[in-house]
Write a protein that holds these residues in place. Sequence first.
Motif, mmCIF file in Angstrom:
data_model
loop_
_atom_site.group_PDB
_atom_site.id
_atom_site.type_symbol
_atom_site.label_atom_id
_atom_site.label_comp_id
_atom_site.label_asym_id
_atom_site.label_seq_id
_atom_site.Cartn_x
_atom_site.Cartn_y
_atom_site.Cartn_z
ATOM 1 N N GLY A 70 -20.273 -59.338 -119.575
ATOM 2 C CA GLY A 70 -20.450 -60.344 -120.615
ATOM 3 C C GLY A 70 -19.712 -61.618 -120.279
ATOM 4 N N VAL A 71 -18.382 -61.531 -120.130
ATOM 5 C CA VAL A 71 -17.569 -62.713 -119.862
ATOM 6 C C VAL A 71 -16.242 -62.299 -119.230
ATOM 7 C CG1 VAL A 71 -16.446 -62.760 -122.141
ATOM 8 C CG2 VAL A 71 -16.744 -64.888 -120.889
ATOM 9 N N LYS A 72 -15.711 -63.165 -118.389
ATOM 10 C CA LYS A 72 -14.373 -62.973 -117.822
ATOM 11 C C LYS A 72 -13.421 -63.898 -118.557
ATOM 12 C CE LYS A 72 -11.699 -62.879 -113.603
ATOM 13 N NZ LYS A 72 -11.432 -61.554 -113.145
ATOM 14 N N ILE A 73 -12.312 -63.341 -119.040
ATOM 15 C CA ILE A 73 -11.325 -64.104 -119.798
ATOM 16 C C ILE A 73 -9.959 -63.870 -119.166
ATOM 17 C CG2 ILE A 73 -10.189 -64.413 -122.029
ATOM 18 C CD1 ILE A 73 -12.750 -63.286 -123.331
ATOM 19 N N GLU A 74 -9.331 -64.928 -118.721
ATOM 20 C CA GLU A 74 -7.971 -64.827 -118.184
ATOM 21 C C GLU A 74 -6.992 -64.869 -119.356
ATOM 22 O OE1 GLU A 74 -7.177 -64.353 -114.948
ATOM 23 O OE2 GLU A 74 -9.281 -64.403 -114.388
ATOM 24 N N VAL A 75 -6.036 -63.949 -119.338
ATOM 25 C CA VAL A 75 -5.009 -63.941 -120.372
ATOM 26 C C VAL A 75 -3.639 -64.023 -119.707
ATOM 27 C CG1 VAL A 75 -6.377 -62.677 -122.067
ATOM 28 C CG2 VAL A 75 -4.951 -61.423 -120.482
ATOM 29 N N SER A 76 -2.676 -64.556 -120.445
ATOM 30 C CA SER A 76 -1.331 -64.684 -119.903
ATOM 31 C C SER A 76 -0.695 -63.299 -119.788
ATOM 32 C CB SER A 76 -0.482 -65.586 -120.797
ATOM 33 O OG SER A 76 -0.439 -65.070 -122.109
ATOM 34 N N LYS A 77 0.297 -63.190 -118.914
ATOM 35 C CA LYS A 77 0.988 -61.916 -118.715
ATOM 36 C C LYS A 77 1.544 -61.435 -120.053
ATOM 37 C CE LYS A 77 4.332 -59.538 -115.990
ATOM 38 N NZ LYS A 77 4.733 -59.321 -114.648
ATOM 39 N N GLY A 78 1.276 -60.190 -120.364
ATOM 40 C CA GLY A 78 1.706 -59.631 -121.639
ATOM 41 C C GLY A 78 0.700 -59.832 -122.757
ATOM 42 N N GLY A 79 -0.318 -60.651 -122.523
ATOM 43 C CA GLY A 79 -1.355 -60.869 -123.520
ATOM 44 C C GLY A 79 -2.503 -59.898 -123.319
ATOM 45 N N PHE A 80 -3.429 -59.888 -124.245
ATOM 46 C CA PHE A 80 -4.582 -58.999 -124.131
ATOM 47 C C PHE A 80 -5.760 -59.553 -124.914
ATOM 48 C CE2 PHE A 80 -1.801 -57.478 -127.482
ATOM 49 C CZ PHE A 80 -2.640 -57.220 -128.550
ATOM 50 N N VAL A 81 -6.894 -58.917 -124.733
ATOM 51 C CA VAL A 81 -8.138 -59.304 -125.399
ATOM 52 C C VAL A 81 -8.579 -58.137 -126.272
ATOM 53 C CG1 VAL A 81 -10.559 -59.940 -125.040
ATOM 54 C CG2 VAL A 81 -8.820 -60.741 -123.444
ATOM 55 N N ARG A 82 -9.066 -58.433 -127.469
ATOM 56 C CA ARG A 82 -9.598 -57.404 -128.352
ATOM 57 C C ARG A 82 -11.021 -57.761 -128.752
ATOM 58 N NH1 ARG A 82 -6.524 -54.195 -126.870
ATOM 59 N NH2 ARG A 82 -4.810 -53.321 -128.023
ATOM 60 N N LEU A 83 -11.924 -56.811 -128.514
ATOM 61 C CA LEU A 83 -13.293 -56.929 -128.995
ATOM 62 C C LEU A 83 -13.361 -56.146 -130.295
ATOM 63 C CD1 LEU A 83 -16.309 -57.642 -128.705
ATOM 64 C CD2 LEU A 83 -16.571 -55.539 -127.381
ATOM 65 N N LYS A 84 -13.702 -56.819 -131.359
ATOM 66 C CA LYS A 84 -13.846 -56.181 -132.662
ATOM 67 C C LYS A 84 -15.336 -56.010 -132.941
ATOM 68 C CE LYS A 84 -9.442 -56.193 -133.616
ATOM 69 N NZ LYS A 84 -8.680 -54.982 -133.891
ATOM 70 N N LEU A 85 -15.704 -54.860 -133.491
ATOM 71 C CA LEU A 85 -17.113 -54.557 -133.750
ATOM 72 C C LEU A 85 -17.291 -54.164 -135.212
ATOM 73 C CD1 LEU A 85 -17.783 -52.549 -130.475
ATOM 74 C CD2 LEU A 85 -18.509 -54.892 -130.995
ATOM 75 N N SER A 86 -18.341 -54.672 -135.813
ATOM 76 C CA SER A 86 -18.560 -54.498 -137.251
ATOM 77 C C SER A 86 -18.658 -53.040 -137.677
ATOM 78 C CB SER A 86 -19.818 -55.262 -137.684
ATOM 79 O OG SER A 86 -20.953 -54.770 -137.002
ATOM 80 N N GLU A 87 -19.061 -52.148 -136.783
ATOM 81 C CA GLU A 87 -19.179 -50.734 -137.149
ATOM 82 C C GLU A 87 -17.825 -50.104 -137.499
ATOM 83 O OE1 GLU A 87 -22.651 -51.433 -134.307
ATOM 84 O OE2 GLU A 87 -20.639 -52.209 -134.610
ATOM 85 N N ILE A 88 -16.741 -50.646 -136.945
ATOM 86 C CA ILE A 88 -15.429 -50.015 -137.172
ATOM 87 C C ILE A 88 -14.310 -50.992 -137.522
ATOM 88 C CG2 ILE A 88 -15.876 -47.973 -135.755
ATOM 89 C CD1 ILE A 88 -14.344 -49.335 -133.469
ATOM 90 N N ASP A 89 -14.545 -52.290 -137.423
ATOM 91 C CA ASP A 89 -13.486 -53.266 -137.648
ATOM 92 C C ASP A 89 -13.800 -54.175 -138.823
ATOM 93 O OD1 ASP A 89 -11.799 -52.608 -135.340
ATOM 94 O OD2 ASP A 89 -13.457 -53.385 -134.133
ATOM 95 N N PRO A 90 -12.829 -54.389 -139.711
ATOM 96 C CA PRO A 90 -13.080 -55.257 -140.874
ATOM 97 C C PRO A 90 -13.327 -56.718 -140.499
ATOM 98 C CG PRO A 90 -10.765 -54.601 -140.786
ATOM 99 C CD PRO A 90 -11.481 -53.822 -139.722
ATOM 100 N N GLN A 91 -12.903 -57.141 -139.307
ATOM 101 C CA GLN A 91 -13.123 -58.518 -138.868
ATOM 102 C C GLN A 91 -14.578 -58.773 -138.490
ATOM 103 O OE1 GLN A 91 -10.971 -56.357 -137.585
ATOM 104 N NE2 GLN A 91 -8.950 -57.255 -137.346
ATOM 105 N N GLY A 92 -15.380 -57.722 -138.373
ATOM 106 C CA GLY A 92 -16.758 -57.878 -137.924
ATOM 107 C C GLY A 92 -16.791 -58.093 -136.424
ATOM 108 N N ASP A 93 -17.914 -58.556 -135.901
ATOM 109 C CA ASP A 93 -18.062 -58.803 -134.469
ATOM 110 C C ASP A 93 -17.286 -60.063 -134.091
ATOM 111 O OD1 ASP A 93 -19.745 -56.628 -134.291
ATOM 112 O OD2 ASP A 93 -21.577 -57.811 -134.187
#
Length: 182
Positions: free
Chosen positions: A147-170
Amino acid sequence: MASKIFDSAWLQECLNRLADSIASRRGKGGGKGLIGLRTRGAIIADRLQALLKERHGLDFPIGYLDATLYRDDLDRGAGLKSVLPSELDYDITDKDIILCDDVISTGRSIRAAMGAIFDYGRPASITLVAMIDRGGRELPIHPDYLGVKIEVSKGGFVRLKLSEIDPQGDAVFVVGPGEPEP
């Protein structure tokens, strides 16, 4: 504070593009099958299966895999949450398996998943779909469909939220070092 960088429209567009790419690629074996890595990879696999059928008339069998017990860092306490059941109700032997996950970083979860897959049979091939590549690879494992490449700083992370299980939606969030989960 976590930054929201993508929304549901982006996710749908990305899934459409990934489904189109999967449909256009010829396989080596006797058909294709999807396997979603629990938990969010399973949701991605469900969505891809529906899109492949809707957009291309392809009906791939689907299964779900929890590779927690195959991890190489269990002795360090990593990955020990609840172990979910694996459900792989089709014969994967000689099939081109499309393994789906949400975020790839070190490659260790995918290595564990491949070990688990081979306990179910010997596929013709395994290709990897990842929605997000956040870098930081420790093993030579890379997505075939991304889908996409995302660089994050050391100690950081990426979260994919999905409407089936997360209140934030997609949504996709980048979380900096020391910041709370979105």
